[in-house]
Design a protein around this motif. Structure first.
Motif, PDB file in Angstrom:
ATOM      1  N   GLN A  94     131.392 -66.147 -25.873  1.00  0.00           N
ATOM      2  CA  GLN A  94     130.319 -66.251 -24.827  1.00  0.00           C
ATOM      3  C   GLN A  94     129.222 -65.591 -25.210  1.00  0.00           C
ATOM      4  O   GLN A  94     128.089 -65.884 -25.306  1.00  0.00           O
ATOM      5  N   ARG A  95     129.393 -64.251 -25.812  1.00  0.00           N
ATOM      6  CA  ARG A  95     128.311 -63.540 -26.423  1.00  0.00           C
ATOM      7  C   ARG A  95     128.088 -64.214 -27.580  1.00  0.00           C
ATOM      8  O   ARG A  95     126.613 -64.021 -27.758  1.00  0.00           O
ATOM      9  N   LEU A  96     128.629 -64.856 -28.321  1.00  0.00           N
ATOM     10  CA  LEU A  96     128.169 -65.532 -29.547  1.00  0.00           C
ATOM     11  C   LEU A  96     127.032 -66.678 -29.291  1.00  0.00           C
ATOM     12  O   LEU A  96     126.104 -66.749 -29.756  1.00  0.00           O
ATOM     13  N   ILE A 183     112.758 -46.790 -34.289  1.00  0.00           N
ATOM     14  CA  ILE A 183     113.467 -47.785 -33.024  1.00  0.00           C
ATOM     15  C   ILE A 183     114.335 -48.470 -33.474  1.00  0.00           C
ATOM     16  O   ILE A 183     114.135 -49.384 -34.652  1.00  0.00           O
ATOM     17  N   ARG A 184     115.472 -48.947 -32.749  1.00  0.00           N
ATOM     18  CA  ARG A 184     116.295 -50.157 -33.029  1.00  0.00           C
ATOM     19  C   ARG A 184     115.810 -51.461 -32.556  1.00  0.00           C
ATOM     20  O   ARG A 184     115.782 -52.255 -33.048  1.00  0.00           O
ATOM     21  N   ALA A 185     115.468 -51.333 -31.237  1.00  0.00           N
ATOM     22  CA  ALA A 185     115.144 -52.415 -30.207  1.00  0.00           C
ATOM     23  C   ALA A 185     114.044 -51.992 -28.976  1.00  0.00           C
ATOM     24  O   ALA A 185     114.183 -50.846 -28.644  1.00  0.00           O
ATOM     25  N   ALA A 193     121.368 -59.105 -28.614  1.00  0.00           N
ATOM     26  CA  ALA A 193     121.982 -60.227 -29.434  1.00  0.00           C
ATOM     27  C   ALA A 193     122.524 -59.384 -30.528  1.00  0.00           C
ATOM     28  O   ALA A 193     122.312 -58.475 -31.266  1.00  0.00           O
ATOM     29  N   LYS A 194     123.858 -59.910 -30.866  1.00  0.00           N
ATOM     30  CA  LYS A 194     124.467 -59.506 -31.947  1.00  0.00           C
ATOM     31  C   LYS A 194     123.954 -60.145 -33.340  1.00  0.00           C
ATOM     32  O   LYS A 194     124.409 -61.366 -33.483  1.00  0.00           O
ATOM     33  N   THR A 195     122.921 -59.605 -34.021  1.00  0.00           N
ATOM     34  CA  THR A 195     122.282 -60.303 -35.019  1.00  0.00           C
ATOM     35  C   THR A 195     122.020 -59.280 -36.041  1.00  0.00           C
ATOM     36  O   THR A 195     121.519 -58.180 -35.865  1.00  0.00           O
ATOM     37  N   ASN A 198     118.973 -56.770 -35.905  1.00  0.00           N
ATOM     38  CA  ASN A 198     119.121 -55.324 -35.547  1.00  0.00           C
ATOM     39  C   ASN A 198     119.625 -54.241 -36.508  1.00  0.00           C
ATOM     40  O   ASN A 198     119.109 -53.121 -36.486  1.00  0.00           O
ATOM     41  N   TYR A 199     120.438 -54.702 -37.258  1.00  0.00           N
ATOM     42  CA  TYR A 199     120.898 -53.640 -38.270  1.00  0.00           C
ATOM     43  C   TYR A 199     119.987 -53.434 -39.332  1.00  0.00           C
ATOM     44  O   TYR A 199     119.980 -52.489 -39.838  1.00  0.00           O
ATOM     45  N   ALA A 200     119.174 -54.457 -39.832  1.00  0.00           N
ATOM     46  CA  ALA A 200     117.841 -54.265 -40.578  1.00  0.00           C
ATOM     47  C   ALA A 200     117.052 -53.089 -39.946  1.00  0.00           C
ATOM     48  O   ALA A 200     116.433 -52.387 -40.705  1.00  0.00           O
ATOM     49  N   GLY A 229     120.271 -45.038 -25.881  1.00  0.00           N
ATOM     50  CA  GLY A 229     120.781 -46.340 -25.855  1.00  0.00           C
ATOM     51  C   GLY A 229     122.134 -46.603 -26.234  1.00  0.00           C
ATOM     52  O   GLY A 229     123.009 -46.849 -25.249  1.00  0.00           O
ATOM     53  N   GLU A 230     122.258 -46.809 -27.451  1.00  0.00           N
ATOM     54  CA  GLU A 230     123.600 -46.960 -27.999  1.00  0.00           C
ATOM     55  C   GLU A 230     123.635 -46.225 -29.609  1.00  0.00           C
ATOM     56  O   GLU A 230     122.422 -45.836 -29.947  1.00  0.00           O
ATOM     57  N   ALA A 231     124.920 -46.265 -30.090  1.00  0.00           N
ATOM     58  CA  ALA A 231     124.994 -45.639 -31.777  1.00  0.00           C
ATOM     59  C   ALA A 231     124.783 -47.168 -32.466  1.00  0.00           C
ATOM     60  O   ALA A 231     124.598 -48.033 -32.000  1.00  0.00           O
ATOM     61  N   GLY A 232     124.951 -47.117 -33.805  1.00  0.00           N
ATOM     62  CA  GLY A 232     124.665 -48.106 -34.756  1.00  0.00           C
ATOM     63  C   GLY A 232     125.563 -49.106 -34.455  1.00  0.00           C
ATOM     64  O   GLY A 232     125.049 -50.338 -34.326  1.00  0.00           O
ATOM     65  N   THR A 233     126.681 -49.204 -34.103  1.00  0.00           N
ATOM     66  CA  THR A 233     127.722 -50.190 -33.855  1.00  0.00           C
ATOM     67  C   THR A 233     128.502 -49.839 -32.709  1.00  0.00           C
ATOM     68  O   THR A 233     129.472 -50.359 -32.590  1.00  0.00           O
ATOM     69  N   MET A 234     128.105 -48.866 -31.550  1.00  0.00           N
ATOM     70  CA  MET A 234     129.035 -48.517 -30.695  1.00  0.00           C
ATOM     71  C   MET A 234     128.259 -48.181 -29.432  1.00  0.00           C
ATOM     72  O   MET A 234     127.218 -47.811 -29.466  1.00  0.00           O
ATOM     73  N   ILE A 253     120.233 -53.052 -25.603  1.00  0.00           N
ATOM     74  CA  ILE A 253     121.558 -52.628 -26.081  1.00  0.00           C
ATOM     75  C   ILE A 253     122.420 -53.886 -25.873  1.00  0.00           C
ATOM     76  O   ILE A 253     122.449 -54.743 -25.129  1.00  0.00           O
ATOM     77  N   LEU A 254     123.237 -53.696 -26.891  1.00  0.00           N
ATOM     78  CA  LEU A 254     124.640 -54.973 -26.915  1.00  0.00           C
ATOM     79  C   LEU A 254     125.646 -54.736 -25.795  1.00  0.00           C
ATOM     80  O   LEU A 254     126.092 -53.350 -25.366  1.00  0.00           O
ATOM     81  N   ALA A 255     125.770 -55.762 -25.007  1.00  0.00           N
ATOM     82  CA  ALA A 255     126.793 -55.642 -24.130  1.00  0.00           C
ATOM     83  C   ALA A 255     128.233 -55.733 -24.566  1.00  0.00           C
ATOM     84  O   ALA A 255     128.862 -56.750 -25.018  1.00  0.00           O
ATOM     85  N   GLY A 256     128.937 -54.547 -25.019  1.00  0.00           N
ATOM     86  CA  GLY A 256     129.861 -54.467 -25.772  1.00  0.00           C
ATOM     87  C   GLY A 256     131.180 -54.574 -25.000  1.00  0.00           C
ATOM     88  O   GLY A 256     131.541 -54.492 -23.833  1.00  0.00           O
ATOM     89  N   ILE A 257     132.098 -55.487 -25.800  1.00  0.00           N
ATOM     90  CA  ILE A 257     133.294 -55.901 -25.034  1.00  0.00           C
ATOM     91  C   ILE A 257     134.246 -54.803 -24.915  1.00  0.00           C
ATOM     92  O   ILE A 257     134.954 -54.682 -24.032  1.00  0.00           O
ATOM     93  N   THR A 258     134.240 -53.805 -25.798  1.00  0.00           N
ATOM     94  CA  THR A 258     135.179 -52.553 -25.695  1.00  0.00           C
ATOM     95  C   THR A 258     134.404 -51.834 -24.594  1.00  0.00           C
ATOM     96  O   THR A 258     135.215 -51.097 -23.828  1.00  0.00           O
ATOM     97  N   ARG A 259     133.244 -51.672 -24.605  1.00  0.00           N
ATOM     98  CA  ARG A 259     132.622 -50.886 -23.273  1.00  0.00           C
ATOM     99  C   ARG A 259     133.220 -51.643 -21.982  1.00  0.00           C
ATOM    100  O   ARG A 259     133.638 -50.716 -21.175  1.00  0.00           O
ATOM    101  N   GLY A 299     133.572 -49.721 -29.701  1.00  0.00           N
ATOM    102  CA  GLY A 299     133.327 -50.664 -30.340  1.00  0.00           C
ATOM    103  C   GLY A 299     134.381 -51.352 -30.984  1.00  0.00           C
ATOM    104  O   GLY A 299     135.513 -50.626 -31.146  1.00  0.00           O
ATOM    105  N   THR A 300     134.586 -52.561 -31.467  1.00  0.00           N
ATOM    106  CA  THR A 300     135.753 -53.310 -31.960  1.00  0.00           C
ATOM    107  C   THR A 300     136.457 -52.645 -33.082  1.00  0.00           C
ATOM    108  O   THR A 300     137.563 -52.381 -33.325  1.00  0.00           O
ATOM    109  N   ALA A 301     135.555 -52.366 -33.765  1.00  0.00           N
ATOM    110  CA  ALA A 301     135.778 -51.886 -35.180  1.00  0.00           C
ATOM    111  C   ALA A 301     136.584 -50.412 -35.072  1.00  0.00           C
ATOM    112  O   ALA A 301     137.573 -50.251 -35.590  1.00  0.00           O
TER     113      ALA A 301
END
Ligand SMILES: *Cc1c(COP(=O)(O)O)cnc(C)c1O
Length: 355
Positions: A94-96, A183-185, A193-195, A198-200, A229-234, A253-259, A299-301
């Motif tokens: 769903q997030r994708l 800033i990130r976002a 969005a997981k895109t 955001n990492y760039a 907000g959030e960390a790089g991937t968390m 920020i991303l709606a993390g599933i681990t969150r 985060g998942t990782a």
């Protein structure tokens, strides 16, 4: 599924394959991509299996030129009876879909995303580490592959699943740099969005953090540079007194599933968790008053990473050990590796190939 004749159905592990504990994260990739093409006329095609090394992405593609690409990251685990399951796959699908909508990419049906994920696991079943010792990380990636140097939504896309077997993440400790300039976002941007974009936007901050002796960035809000907000991937959580706080999903920020998992686990423990704006000033004050507890990223990782300190060059906020992180980490590991744990429906079995 369409198979090139030279491709065996079950990917073979190379002879000198590392032990699960030596896999790390993202270093060893599965040999095949399970993928599906989308044409503006004709829609989604049939799933196919492609040797990863044979996948071309043209330089002039929308993905390469304009960042028209979104992704997911989810894991497959082995249970104690050696069966394999995906963890919270529908939520990742769903997030994708939401990420695809934001970038005007064709939105894959949830059933198609889940089918490709299951196929990717089946083909790489031998790459899934033993129970309790790691997981197979899946990276579904949806991107514009059409070559066109004008900016417009592309006519040809591909949804491709790349896999990487990884070690079980041990609870680690990180120090975060609260980035005062970059800033990130921003509101209205791509933060939810997981895109790749955001990492760039974020990689410069990561390098600035490392130069200053920190492990990752704690991104602050774009307008005032005061709110976490959030960390790089968390996603971030902070314990103050008997309660836990995490920044609200405000679109940056991303709606993390681990969150989401952690919020559920906290509720099950009777610990109040509030989605609330967290300023560095409020954390500093809680530190002074002696109510500041642990802080962690999810985060998942990484699963759950302890945050020992957050610094911004002016001040450094230090967090305490309270036992909360160990307890959540163990509970989450159990939930991820044990279908039906706690009566939660978070795991979906992947049948063996051909079953
Ligand atoms: C993937 C990601 C997370 C973590 O999300 P999970 O669903 O918990 O894996 C957090 N922040 C960003 C920016 C991410 O890309």
């Amino acid at each position: 599924m369409q198979l090139p004749p030279e491709v065996p159905l079950l990917a073979q592990l190379p002879p000198d394959w590392p032990a699960p504990e030596a896999l790390g994260f993202g270093q060893y990739l599965g040999p095949y991509l399970v993928e599906c093409q989308h044409r503006a006329e004709g829609g989604w095609g049939a799933p196919c299996l492609t040797p990863r090394a044979a996948s071309p992405l043209p330089v002039a593609s929308g993905a390469t030129q304009y960042g028209l690409s979104v992704f997911e990251g989810l894991k497959a685990y082995r249970d104690a009876s050696d069966g394999i399951h995906l963890f919270r796959a529908p939520e990742h699908a769903q997030r994708l879909q939401r990420s695809a909508e934001r970038l005007h990419l064709p939105v894959p049906p949830q059933a198609l995303i889940l089918q490709l994920c299951r196929l990717a696991v089946q083909v790489h079943a031998d790459y899934v580490p033993p129970h309790g010792r790691g997981s197979l990380y899946l990276r579904p990636t949806l991107f514009a592959e059409e070559e066109c140097l004008g900016l417009r939504p592309a006519m040809r896309h591909r949804l491709s699943i790349v896999v990487t077997p990884c070690s079980d993440p041990l609870p680690k400790s990180v120090r975060l740099w609260a980035e005062p300039e970059l800033i990130r976002a921003a509101p209205g941007g791509l933060g939810a969005a997981k895109t790749g974009a955001n990492y760039a936007a974020g990689i410069g901050g990561l390098l600035r953090a490392k130069e200053r002796g920190y492990d990752d960035v704690a991104w602050l809000d774009a307008a005032t540079h005061t709110q976490l907000g959030e960390a790089g991937t968390m996603n971030l959580f902070v314990q103050i007194g008997d309660e836990v706080f995490t920044p609200p999903l405000d679109g940056t920020i991303l709606a993390g599933i681990t969150r989401d998992c952690v919020m559920t686990l906290l509720a099950e423990r009777g610990i109040a968790c509030h989605e609330r704006v967290l300023t560095l000033a409020a954390l500093t004050q809680a530190g002074t008053e002696g109510t500041l507890g642990s802080a962690f990223g999810t985060g998942t990782a990484a699963r759950i990473a302890r945050i020992t300190a957050i610094g911004d060059g002016q001040r450094e906020i230090h967090f305490r050990e309270t036992g909360l992180i160990e307890s959540l980490h163990a509970a989450l590991k159990r939930a991820q590796e044990t279908p039906g744990d706690g009566g939660r429906a978070w795991c979906d079995t992947v049948e063996p190939m051909g079953a």
